[in-house]
Design a protein around this motif. Structure first.
Motif, mmCIF file in Angstrom:
data_model
loop_
_atom_site.group_PDB
_atom_site.id
_atom_site.type_symbol
_atom_site.label_atom_id
_atom_site.label_comp_id
_atom_site.label_asym_id
_atom_site.label_seq_id
_atom_site.Cartn_x
_atom_site.Cartn_y
_atom_site.Cartn_z
ATOM 1 N N TYR A 76 0.810 -1.234 0.000
ATOM 2 C CA TYR A 76 0.000 0.000 0.000
ATOM 3 C C TYR A 76 0.838 1.278 0.000
ATOM 4 O O TYR A 76 0.411 2.298 0.552
ATOM 5 N N VAL A 89 -6.747 4.282 0.747
ATOM 6 C CA VAL A 89 -7.231 3.004 1.249
ATOM 7 C C VAL A 89 -8.720 3.098 1.576
ATOM 8 O O VAL A 89 -9.157 4.040 2.231
ATOM 9 N N GLY A 127 -10.250 1.337 5.767
ATOM 10 C CA GLY A 127 -8.828 1.255 6.117
ATOM 11 C C GLY A 127 -8.673 0.504 7.420
ATOM 12 O O GLY A 127 -9.470 0.665 8.343
ATOM 13 N N ASN A 128 -7.626 -0.360 7.484
ATOM 14 C CA ASN A 128 -7.338 -1.199 8.650
ATOM 15 C C ASN A 128 -8.224 -2.454 8.677
ATOM 16 O O ASN A 128 -8.859 -2.780 7.687
ATOM 17 N N HIS A 162 -7.731 -3.243 4.814
ATOM 18 C CA HIS A 162 -7.589 -2.177 3.813
ATOM 19 C C HIS A 162 -8.498 -2.346 2.591
ATOM 20 O O HIS A 162 -8.070 -2.152 1.454
ATOM 21 N N HIS A 178 -2.007 5.807 2.837
ATOM 22 C CA HIS A 178 -1.030 4.869 3.399
ATOM 23 C C HIS A 178 0.399 5.215 2.978
ATOM 24 O O HIS A 178 1.201 4.323 2.678
ATOM 25 N N GLU A 229 -1.471 6.667 9.556
ATOM 26 C CA GLU A 229 -2.726 6.504 8.825
ATOM 27 C C GLU A 229 -3.861 7.039 9.700
ATOM 28 O O GLU A 229 -4.232 6.404 10.685
#
Ligand code: BGC
Length: 380
Positions: free
Chosen positions: A97, A102, A106-107, A133, A207, A345
């Motif tokens: 990434y 993202v 995200g995460n 992501h 990212h 992030e």
């Protein structure tokens, strides 16, 4: 513009301007060039944004990726401070990434599954049984529509993407707009906007991996980090938050005073062992929810560059490139070894769709998702 004219005038008069940062003064601009083609033959562009102080960013509409960020050091010498690739091909292949936008989330979302309004949704499981992501083909791998302009704030690139109903398992068509502006204060400002036609989780971020000494110039362990957070979200072995908001006091997660990344990263601490280093979400101190406030400040002592991150988001994932292992050959043939870059992030907390005590990430029809993050550079 004013600085440019000022510098130009002094130049014509044979005088050198006294502000060292203005030695690179330029006419602010945004230009576009062909970056390459996707596997399907679609043309991908690379946009170059230059501000009046000569700071430069290049961004592609493939994945909304920030490809380079040229930032002056304390002597006015510029370096590219983000990891990435010289060519589009690098981004079409497997990579962690680098610089990407993202989304949709995200995460991580535990087990790639969540319940919303009584219905269970199953997402792509692309990270040890969890969703990470945005899934197998997240927003980082999509081709975005782009439009560019010069604004009062600086050169601006607007990227748009329509994520279809069911994409990667998410409900609803989500219309997303991300606006990158390179401002006069040497900041890359990112505004995220989205609307949906069905309730859906949304958690958009960027990212970028930073190395303030210059990309590929060694590890980031000497960078001094300050995080404006009293608490973090401890994780389990899958890097999924347990739900607790734990105080950073007395732990290696305490960055309320500046500390070098390397000072404690390898301590025998349960959370650092689980994360293989820092790979944690920090709960940002806010005067009020949604305020655009400082999340982090990072200083690189040898060149003097400072990065400040401001965000409207409640959290930031501090990740220090624990999974970089030399397999990615980056710009200028630089090999990205362990901990050669760090990420900040900005985000809502991981796994929020399943941890209802966390601030909600659910966007509903008629609502508007709007968040802002600023990566601002200066020197010391
Ligand atoms: C995650 C890391 C992951 C990295 C690259 C970060 O946001 O927290 O665990 O390795 O992204 O995918």
């Amino acid at each position: 513009m004013k600085i440019f004219l000022f510098t130009l005038t002094l130049g014509i008069l044979g005088m050198s301007p006294s502000l060292s940062h203005d030695t690179h003064a330029a006419e602010p601009s945004i230009t576009k060039a062909l970056f390459g083609k996707t596997a399907d033959g679609a043309a991908v562009d690379l946009y170059t944004l230059v501000n009046a102080r000569g700071m430069k960013a290049t961004i592609t509409n493939f994945g909304g990726i920030v490809v380079s960020l040229w930032v002056p050091d304390r002597d006015g010498k510029e370096a590219d401070v983000v990891l990435g690739f010289d060519k589009l091909d690098g981004y079409l292949g497997k990579h962690p990434y680098f610089g990407a936008l993202v989304g949709r989330y995200g995460n991580r979302i535990a087990e790639g599954q969540f319940e919303l309004d009584g219905k269970t949704y199953k997402l792509a499981q692309n990270n040890d049984g969890n969703h990470l992501h945005g899934g197998l083909k997240g927003f980082d791998k999509q081709l975005w529509a782009a439009s560019s302009s010069m604004t009062g704030d600086g050169p601006q690139l607007v990227l748009s993407y329509l994520s279809s109903d069911g994409e990667e398992g998410y409900p609803g068509s989500l219309s997303v707009q991300v606006t990158y502006t390179l401002t006069e204060e040497n900041a890359l400002k990112i505004h995220y906007h989205a609307t949906t036609d069905k309730p859906t989780p949304v958690n958009l971020t960027n990212h970028s991996y930073f190395n303030l000494a210059g990309q590929g110039e060694g590890d980031i362990l000497g960078h001094q980090v300050e995080l404006f957070a009293d608490r973090f979200t401890p994780v389990d072995q899958g890097l999924i938050p347990t739900g607790e908001l734990r105080s950073v006091a007395g732990t290696p997660m305490d960055f309320r005073q500046p500390a070098a990344i390397g000072a404690r990263v390898d301590q025998d601490d349960e959370q650092l062992v689980l994360g293989k280093g820092y790979d944690h979400n920090f709960v940002l101190k806010k005067t009020k929810p949604g305020a655009l406030e400082l999340a982090a400040r990072v200083y690189e002592p040898t060149h003097g560059r400072v990065l400040e991150v401001l965000t409207t988001e409640p959290g930031v994932q501090f990740y220090v490139g624990n999974f970089l292992d030399g397999t990615n050959i980056g710009k200028g043939n630089r090999v990205y070894q362990h901990r050669y870059g760090f990420c900040l992030e900005t985000q809502h907390f991981p796994n929020s769709p399943n941890l209802l005590q966390f601030p909600s990430t659910i966007l509903r029809p008629g609502e508007s998702y709007d968040t802002t993050t600023v990566y601002r550079f200066s020197t010391r």
